[in-house]
Design a protein around this motif. Structure first.
Motif, PDB file in Angstrom:
ATOM      1  N   ARG A 116       0.845  -1.190   0.000  1.00 19.14           N
ATOM      2  CA  ARG A 116       0.000   0.000   0.000  1.00 19.14           C
ATOM      3  C   ARG A 116       0.883   1.244   0.000  1.00 19.14           C
ATOM      4  NH1 ARG A 116      -3.415  -2.597   4.560  1.00 19.14           N
ATOM      5  NH2 ARG A 116      -4.819  -3.862   3.308  1.00 19.14           N
TER       6      ARG A 116
ATOM      7  N   TYR B 118       0.134   4.026   1.444  1.00 19.26           N
ATOM      8  CA  TYR B 118       0.079   4.692   2.748  1.00 19.26           C
ATOM      9  C   TYR B 118       1.100   4.131   3.723  1.00 19.26           C
ATOM     10  CZ  TYR B 118      -4.352   6.290   0.839  1.00 19.26           C
ATOM     11  OH  TYR B 118      -5.306   6.829   0.046  1.00 19.26           O
ATOM     12  N   GLY B 119       1.426   2.883   3.591  1.00 15.50           N
ATOM     13  CA  GLY B 119       2.403   2.272   4.484  1.00 15.50           C
ATOM     14  C   GLY B 119       3.786   2.849   4.304  1.00 15.50           C
ATOM     15  N   ARG B 120       4.125   3.220   3.099  1.00 10.29           N
ATOM     16  CA  ARG B 120       5.445   3.784   2.844  1.00 10.29           C
ATOM     17  C   ARG B 120       5.515   5.268   3.224  1.00 10.29           C
ATOM     18  NH1 ARG B 120       6.901   2.074  -3.126  1.00 10.29           N
ATOM     19  NH2 ARG B 120       4.672   2.328  -3.392  1.00 10.29           N
ATOM     20  N   LEU B 121       4.395   5.924   3.431  1.00  7.74           N
ATOM     21  CA  LEU B 121       4.402   7.358   3.756  1.00  7.74           C
ATOM     22  C   LEU B 121       4.283   7.645   5.248  1.00  7.74           C
ATOM     23  CD1 LEU B 121       2.133   8.815   0.962  1.00  7.74           C
ATOM     24  CD2 LEU B 121       4.610   8.847   1.099  1.00  7.74           C
ATOM     25  N   VAL B 122       4.064   6.635   6.068  1.00  7.06           N
ATOM     26  CA  VAL B 122       3.874   6.854   7.496  1.00  7.06           C
ATOM     27  C   VAL B 122       5.157   7.360   8.150  1.00  7.06           C
ATOM     28  CG1 VAL B 122       3.401   5.713   9.685  1.00  7.06           C
ATOM     29  CG2 VAL B 122       1.976   5.235   7.712  1.00  7.06           C
ATOM     30  N   VAL B 123       6.253   6.699   7.949  1.00  4.68           N
ATOM     31  CA  VAL B 123       7.519   7.090   8.594  1.00  4.68           C
ATOM     32  C   VAL B 123       7.981   8.470   8.111  1.00  4.68           C
ATOM     33  CG1 VAL B 123       9.955   6.489   8.857  1.00  4.68           C
ATOM     34  CG2 VAL B 123       8.214   4.723   9.055  1.00  4.68           C
TER      35      VAL B 123
ATOM     36  N   ALA C  94       6.112  10.891   7.048  1.00  6.30           N
ATOM     37  CA  ALA C  94       5.164  11.878   7.583  1.00  6.30           C
ATOM     38  C   ALA C  94       5.452  12.168   9.049  1.00  6.30           C
ATOM     39  CB  ALA C  94       3.734  11.381   7.407  1.00  6.30           C
ATOM     40  N   ILE C  95       5.743  11.135   9.822  1.00  2.96           N
ATOM     41  CA  ILE C  95       6.088  11.332  11.242  1.00  2.96           C
ATOM     42  C   ILE C  95       7.392  12.108  11.357  1.00  2.96           C
ATOM     43  CG2 ILE C  95       6.753  10.142  13.368  1.00  2.96           C
ATOM     44  CD1 ILE C  95       4.719   7.966  12.604  1.00  2.96           C
TER      45      ILE C  95
ATOM     46  N   CYS D 212       6.750  15.713  10.644  1.00  3.43           N
ATOM     47  CA  CYS D 212       6.101  16.368  11.791  1.00  3.43           C
ATOM     48  C   CYS D 212       7.115  16.733  12.869  1.00  3.43           C
ATOM     49  CB  CYS D 212       5.014  15.473  12.368  1.00  3.43           C
ATOM     50  SG  CYS D 212       3.563  15.331  11.316  1.00  3.43           S
TER      51      CYS D 212
END
Length: 105
Positions: free
Chosen positions: A9, A11-16, A18-19, A22
């Motif tokens: 997916r 979205y799974g590759r964009l989580v880290v 994105a954090i 932030c």
């Protein structure tokens, strides 16, 4: 034997990232606007310059007063002139003296 295959997916590759973005934005914001940030450093420098000007003014005033005291205590001033200055500064006079107020002084 059954194996489970997961669909990759996006979205799974964009989580880290994105954090991480932030956290990075948090620290960048506080390095600029925080209590010890760039804006606070500018305010500190302005306050420091203001206090330096005040200190220079007070040092000059103190040196002028020291020069006046030095001139009074070197013996070049006569006793009656010293007495007159002291009575003028303390607002005292002798019973047999007359005071004349002059607005020009």
């Amino acid at each position: 034997m059954w194996t489970r295959h997961h669909k990759s997916r996006i979205y799974g590759r964009l989580v880290v990232p994105a954090i991480a973005a932030c956290f990075l934005s948090y620290f960048v914001y506080h390095s600029i606007h925080g209590d010890y940030g760039l804006n606070a450093a500018k305010r500190f420098e302005a306050h420091k310059e203001l206090n330096q000007r005040r200190l220079d003014k007070l040092v000059a005033e103190r040196e002028a007063l020291e020069q006046r005291v030095k001139r009074l205590s070197d013996g070049s001033l006569m006793k009656d002139a010293l007495d007159e200055r002291a009575r003028y500064a303390l607002n005292l006079l002798k019973p047999d003296e007359i005071v004349i107020f002059d607005r020009n002084l």
